[in-house]
Design an enzyme around this catalytic site. Structure first.
Site, PDB file in Angstrom:
ATOM      1  N   ARG A  40      35.363 -23.119 -36.820  1.00  0.00           N
ATOM      2  CA  ARG A  40      35.855 -22.567 -35.553  1.00  0.00           C
ATOM      3  C   ARG A  40      35.731 -23.540 -34.391  1.00  0.00           C
ATOM      4  O   ARG A  40      36.623 -23.630 -33.546  1.00  0.00           O
ATOM      5  CB  ARG A  40      35.103 -21.282 -35.240  1.00  0.00           C
ATOM      6  CG  ARG A  40      35.545 -20.193 -36.190  1.00  0.00           C
ATOM      7  CD  ARG A  40      34.814 -18.905 -35.977  1.00  0.00           C
ATOM      8  NE  ARG A  40      35.386 -17.927 -36.901  1.00  0.00           N
ATOM      9  CZ  ARG A  40      34.912 -16.720 -37.098  1.00  0.00           C
ATOM     10  NH1 ARG A  40      33.846 -16.314 -36.427  1.00  0.00           N
ATOM     11  NH2 ARG A  40      35.493 -15.900 -37.939  1.00  0.00           N
ATOM     12  N   GLU A  57      23.683  -9.011 -33.530  1.00  0.00           N
ATOM     13  CA  GLU A  57      24.182 -10.129 -32.722  1.00  0.00           C
ATOM     14  C   GLU A  57      23.277 -10.414 -31.527  1.00  0.00           C
ATOM     15  O   GLU A  57      23.258 -11.542 -31.016  1.00  0.00           O
ATOM     16  CB  GLU A  57      25.616  -9.826 -32.260  1.00  0.00           C
ATOM     17  CG  GLU A  57      26.286 -11.017 -31.599  1.00  0.00           C
ATOM     18  CD  GLU A  57      27.778 -10.814 -31.355  1.00  0.00           C
ATOM     19  OE1 GLU A  57      28.407  -9.990 -32.049  1.00  0.00           O
ATOM     20  OE2 GLU A  57      28.312 -11.491 -30.457  1.00  0.00           O
TER      21      GLU A  57
HETATM   22  C1  LIG Z   1      37.245  -8.012 -33.099  1.00  0.00           C
HETATM   23  C2  LIG Z   1      36.070  -8.544 -33.866  1.00  0.00           C
HETATM   24  C3  LIG Z   1      36.208  -8.878 -35.213  1.00  0.00           C
HETATM   25  C4  LIG Z   1      35.124  -9.384 -35.931  1.00  0.00           C
HETATM   26  N1  LIG Z   1      35.268  -9.696 -37.258  1.00  0.00           N
HETATM   27  C5  LIG Z   1      34.186 -10.108 -37.974  1.00  0.00           C
HETATM   28  C6  LIG Z   1      34.264 -10.345 -39.370  1.00  0.00           C
HETATM   29  O1  LIG Z   1      35.315 -10.177 -39.997  1.00  0.00           O
HETATM   30  N2  LIG Z   1      33.131 -10.763 -40.015  1.00  0.00           N
HETATM   31  C7  LIG Z   1      31.936 -10.948 -39.367  1.00  0.00           C
HETATM   32  O2  LIG Z   1      30.942 -11.312 -40.004  1.00  0.00           O
HETATM   33  N3  LIG Z   1      31.848 -10.709 -38.062  1.00  0.00           N
HETATM   34  C8  LIG Z   1      32.914 -10.289 -37.345  1.00  0.00           C
HETATM   35  N4  LIG Z   1      32.784 -10.051 -36.007  1.00  0.00           N
HETATM   36  C9  LIG Z   1      31.447 -10.127 -35.403  1.00  0.00           C
HETATM   37  C10 LIG Z   1      30.630  -8.910 -35.845  1.00  0.00           C
HETATM   38  O3  LIG Z   1      31.490  -7.803 -35.939  1.00  0.00           O
HETATM   39  C11 LIG Z   1      29.498  -8.592 -34.868  1.00  0.00           C
HETATM   40  O4  LIG Z   1      28.707  -9.725 -34.631  1.00  0.00           O
HETATM   41  C12 LIG Z   1      28.602  -7.489 -35.439  1.00  0.00           C
HETATM   42  O5  LIG Z   1      29.372  -6.377 -35.852  1.00  0.00           O
HETATM   43  C13 LIG Z   1      27.594  -7.062 -34.389  1.00  0.00           C
HETATM   44  O6  LIG Z   1      26.942  -5.901 -34.843  1.00  0.00           O
HETATM   45  P1  LIG Z   1      25.817  -5.283 -33.927  1.00  0.00           P
HETATM   46  O7  LIG Z   1      25.393  -4.019 -34.602  1.00  0.00           O
HETATM   47  O8  LIG Z   1      24.800  -6.288 -33.604  1.00  0.00           O
HETATM   48  O9  LIG Z   1      26.550  -4.938 -32.532  1.00  0.00           O
HETATM   49  P2  LIG Z   1      27.817  -4.025 -32.221  1.00  0.00           P
HETATM   50  O10 LIG Z   1      28.541  -3.601 -33.421  1.00  0.00           O
HETATM   51  O11 LIG Z   1      28.575  -4.733 -31.153  1.00  0.00           O
HETATM   52  O12 LIG Z   1      27.158  -2.704 -31.617  1.00  0.00           O
HETATM   53  C14 LIG Z   1      26.432  -2.730 -30.420  1.00  0.00           C
HETATM   54  C15 LIG Z   1      26.355  -1.306 -29.881  1.00  0.00           C
HETATM   55  O13 LIG Z   1      25.434  -1.299 -28.785  1.00  0.00           O
HETATM   56  C16 LIG Z   1      25.907  -0.401 -27.802  1.00  0.00           C
HETATM   57  N5  LIG Z   1      25.308  -0.756 -26.525  1.00  0.00           N
HETATM   58  C17 LIG Z   1      25.449  -1.923 -25.835  1.00  0.00           C
HETATM   59  N6  LIG Z   1      24.739  -1.852 -24.693  1.00  0.00           N
HETATM   60  C18 LIG Z   1      24.144  -0.635 -24.662  1.00  0.00           C
HETATM   61  C19 LIG Z   1      23.302   0.030 -23.724  1.00  0.00           C
HETATM   62  N7  LIG Z   1      22.938  -0.541 -22.560  1.00  0.00           N
HETATM   63  N8  LIG Z   1      22.880   1.285 -23.994  1.00  0.00           N
HETATM   64  C20 LIG Z   1      23.259   1.910 -25.145  1.00  0.00           C
HETATM   65  N9  LIG Z   1      24.066   1.328 -26.059  1.00  0.00           N
HETATM   66  C21 LIG Z   1      24.493   0.070 -25.824  1.00  0.00           C
HETATM   67  C22 LIG Z   1      27.424  -0.596 -27.850  1.00  0.00           C
HETATM   68  O14 LIG Z   1      28.086   0.525 -27.302  1.00  0.00           O
HETATM   69  C23 LIG Z   1      27.677  -0.786 -29.338  1.00  0.00           C
HETATM   70  O15 LIG Z   1      27.999   0.431 -29.971  1.00  0.00           O
HETATM   71  C24 LIG Z   1      33.876  -9.553 -35.285  1.00  0.00           C
HETATM   72  C25 LIG Z   1      33.737  -9.214 -33.941  1.00  0.00           C
HETATM   73  C26 LIG Z   1      34.820  -8.715 -33.233  1.00  0.00           C
HETATM   74  C27 LIG Z   1      34.636  -8.363 -31.776  1.00  0.00           C
END
Ligand SMILES: Cc1cc2nc3c(=O)[nH]c(=O)nc-3n(C[C@H](O)[C@H](O)[C@H](O)COP(=O)(O)OP(=O)(O)OC[C@H]3O[C@@H](n4cnc5c(N)ncnc54)[C@H](O)[C@@H]3O)c2cc1C
Length: 566
Positions: free
Chosen positions: A290, A378
């Site tokens: 990337r 993340e």
């Molecule tokens: C469009 C897109 C496509 C992607 N495709 C891929 C892929 O194919 N393969 C891959 O490995 N990765 C991919 N990624 C990256 C990957 O999806 C993310 O890094 C991963 O899903 C993050 O998961 P998470 O549970 O840490 O956070 P998230 O799934 O982002 O969830 C975080 C949650 O925290 C909540 N939140 C935030 N702040 C607060 C607060 N103050 N109070 C209460 N709740 C809060 C949000 O509402 C959200 O629901 C992609 C990302 C995007 C944006």
């Protein structure tokens, strides 16, 4: 309006219901904890996980022999010397167990001849990325985890609950204070252990793949609670975000899965293949990582050879209609609804902010350096170093979520009750209840747009000292404009107040990204300094960010660089 706080007690509070938060909730409950899962959005439907489209990297080895150590070697190489090796090992070693558990729960990984199939992705030395076909991976992962949670009565769920601050008492995190979006009421959550799973920060940028709730809340919450952030300068740009023609109802990063299957030609505005000019020849295949692809596209545009909207062309015109139909499945019809016929036309693509490598410092048990606070997904920094491999982010969310849930439940078991002291919630309660109807109304939406433009123009993939210094001035100006108290008045569905809380976090996180980028006088992975183009061995260090007496403190730079900067 009655704004008495609502009080909730729990063993484990999980903040954020992406893959990391949901897996943490499931694992904490399996280990005997009562769990409250809170999200500012709908449970399991906000954030990045539900939007993710294809790849989940995992050394399953069902199709091609593989081992977690090969996955680890590729992750370390992509990280350009900056991966936290323990976190990278955890990511790679525990991935197969999580992927197989999701399989048992019915996620529906794509299969060939009865076994889970895996696809090739740039930077991996063999086909290693599992998926749910036709860009359904994220929705399927999210639905599977939501269903697994529904089977467990020890998990309570609360959507529309935006966590405004973590509460600390005697140096430990003892819970959080939230703002209930539907009523405007404050909510005090006392917890024996808290897991931060709030995802990334790419909403800071004008062109991004983020949802509205990805402004980096978790990094700011952690900073204010006394935790340490690392590697904040490393923001990953996704090279081929959709640019033109108009594409309604589909994700801007949707082209990647099809490039895994079909390749696809990257062409400049003159319809020439160009990546070989920048050190790597794609030649119709998909091999460029990337950071290199982002570099190549931006440099080609700067040289006046961009596509009409300022990016590059991505063409599948060398593929037959049958091959396209087989690879894209029903997606080809959704493209047709957008008047895109890939047999006859290329699309335009350009880099967009997509993922954050930096974040909260945690050890391999997902424990942060503030007792009572764990982090997952993340929001954690370090596992991917200066550049993340495709597919490692969902894996990281699953693996780290599971581990954080276990650690949080273990802490909860050791404690008789939550230790939150009501007086430690006072400052945040005042912010939530602040009634500032007499103050001039702020245009918070314009301030968010101003910040996003500043970050895109000055703190994008290519940086200089002058641009970064200018960005710091803009950020300071916006912070002064924002002030110490929300404008508007405490009310139900008060989106201006929500913007205020968002901006408070976004400005502090933008400051952390920009200041660390300014301090790092070298180029490495996703951080490219045009005034310091070389990667330097003395910079193989993690910069740390902490909040001390209300000011950001950055440490970890090599001594020689500090002398240069002063
Ligand atoms: C469009 C897109 C496509 C992607 N495709 C891929 C892929 O194919 N393969 C891959 O490995 N990765 C991919 N990624 C990256 C990957 O999806 C993310 O890094 C991963 O899903 C993050 O998961 P998470 O549970 O840490 O956070 P998230 O799934 O982002 O969830 C975080 C949650 O925290 C909540 N939140 C935030 N702040 C607060 C607060 N103050 N109070 C209460 N709740 C809060 C949000 O509402 C959200 O629901 C992609 C990302 C995007 C944006």
């Amino acid at each position: 309006m009655n704004l008495d706080p609502i009080a909730i007690d729990t063993d484990v509070l999980v903040i954020g219901s992406g893959a990391a938060g949901m897996y943490a909730a499931i694992e904490a409950a399996r280990n005997g904890a009562q769990v409250l899962l809170a999200d500012r959005s709908l449970i399991g439907r906000g954030g990045a996980t539900v939007m993710a489209q294809m790849t989940v990297a995992c050394a399953l080895g069902e199709e091609t022999p593989d081992d977690w150590q090969h996955h680890y070697a590729d992750t370390i190489a992509a990280g350009r010397g900056l991966c936290d090796e323990k976190l990278a090992q955890l990511l790679c070693e525990d991935a197969p167990a999580c992927i197989r558990e999701l399989d048992r729960w019915g996620v529906g990984w794509a299969r060939k001849d009865g076994h889970i199939t895996a696809t090739m992705a740039p930077g991996h030395d063999r086909p290693r990325c599992v998926y749910v076909d036709f860009i359904n991976t994220g929705p399927a992962v999210s639905k599977t985890l939501r269903t697994a949670m529904a089977r467990n009565p020890a998990i309570r769920k609360a959507g529309d609950l935006c966590i405004v601050d973590l509460v600390t008492s005697d140096g430990e995190v003892t819970g959080a204070v939230a703002y209930h979006l539907g009523t405007g009421a404050p909510v005090i959550i006392a917890a024996k252990a808290t897991v931060l799973a709030t995802g990334g920060l790419t909403r800071l940028y004008r062109r991004n793949s983020a949802s509205a709730n990805m402004g980096g809340d978790g990094y700011a919450l952690a900073l204010r609670a006394g935790a340490t952030l690392i590697d904040m300068e490393f923001v990953q740009f996704f090279p081929i975000g959709h640019l033109a023609p108009r594409l309604v109802g589909m994700d801007p990063i949707m082209w990647d899965p099809f490039r895994y299957k079909l390749g696809g030609r990257l062409l400049n505005g003159r319809m020439e293949e160009f990546t070989s000019r920048y050190g790597s020849d794609e030649d119709g295949k998909y091999v460029l990582t990337r950071d290199l692809a982002t570099y190549a596209i931006i440099k080609e545009v700067e040289a006046g050879r961009g596509s009409p909207h300022g990016g590059a062309y991505l063409s599948f015109q060398h593929c037959s209609a049958e091959a396209l139909r087989a690879a894209f499945g029903p997606v080809i019809d959704r493209l047709a609804e957008n008047h895109i016929d890939l047999t006859r036309m290329p699309v335009e693509v350009a880099p967009i902010a997509h993922y954050h490598m930096g974040g909260v410092k945690a050890d391999a048990s997902m424990t942060t350096d503030v007792p009572g606070l764990y982090a997952a997904g993340e929001v954690v920094g370090g596992a991917n170093g200066a550049n993340r491999l495709s597919g490692n982010a969902i894996t990281e969310a699953l693996v780290f979520g599971r581990r954080a849930g276990k650690s949080a439940a273990e802490r909860a078991k050791r404690m008789a009750r939550p230790t939150l002291k009501p007086q430690d919630t006072a400052v945040t309660l005042d912010l939530i209840r602040a009634d500032a109807t007499t103050e001039p109304c702020q245009n918070t939406a314009a301030m968010v747009a101003h910040l996003q433009a500043t970050m895109a123009d000055h703190v994008g993939p290519f940086r200089t000292g002058a641009k970064l210094s200018a960005a710091l001035d803009e950020i300071a100006g916006l912070a002064a404009e924002l002030g110490e108290h929300p404008s508007g008045h405490a009310a139900a569905f008060d989106l201006q107040r929500l913007d205020w809380f968002d901006l408070r976090n976004m400005l502090s996180v933008a400051h952390a990204v920009t200041a660390t980028a300014l301090a790092r006088n070298e180029s490495r992975g996703a951080h490219q300094r045009e005034d310091f183009p070389k990667m330097l061995p003395q910079w193989q260090v993690h910069q740390r960010v902490q909040l001390r007496d209300g000011a950001l403190k950055i440490s970890g730079a090599p001594a020689a660089a500090k002398a240069l900067a002063s």
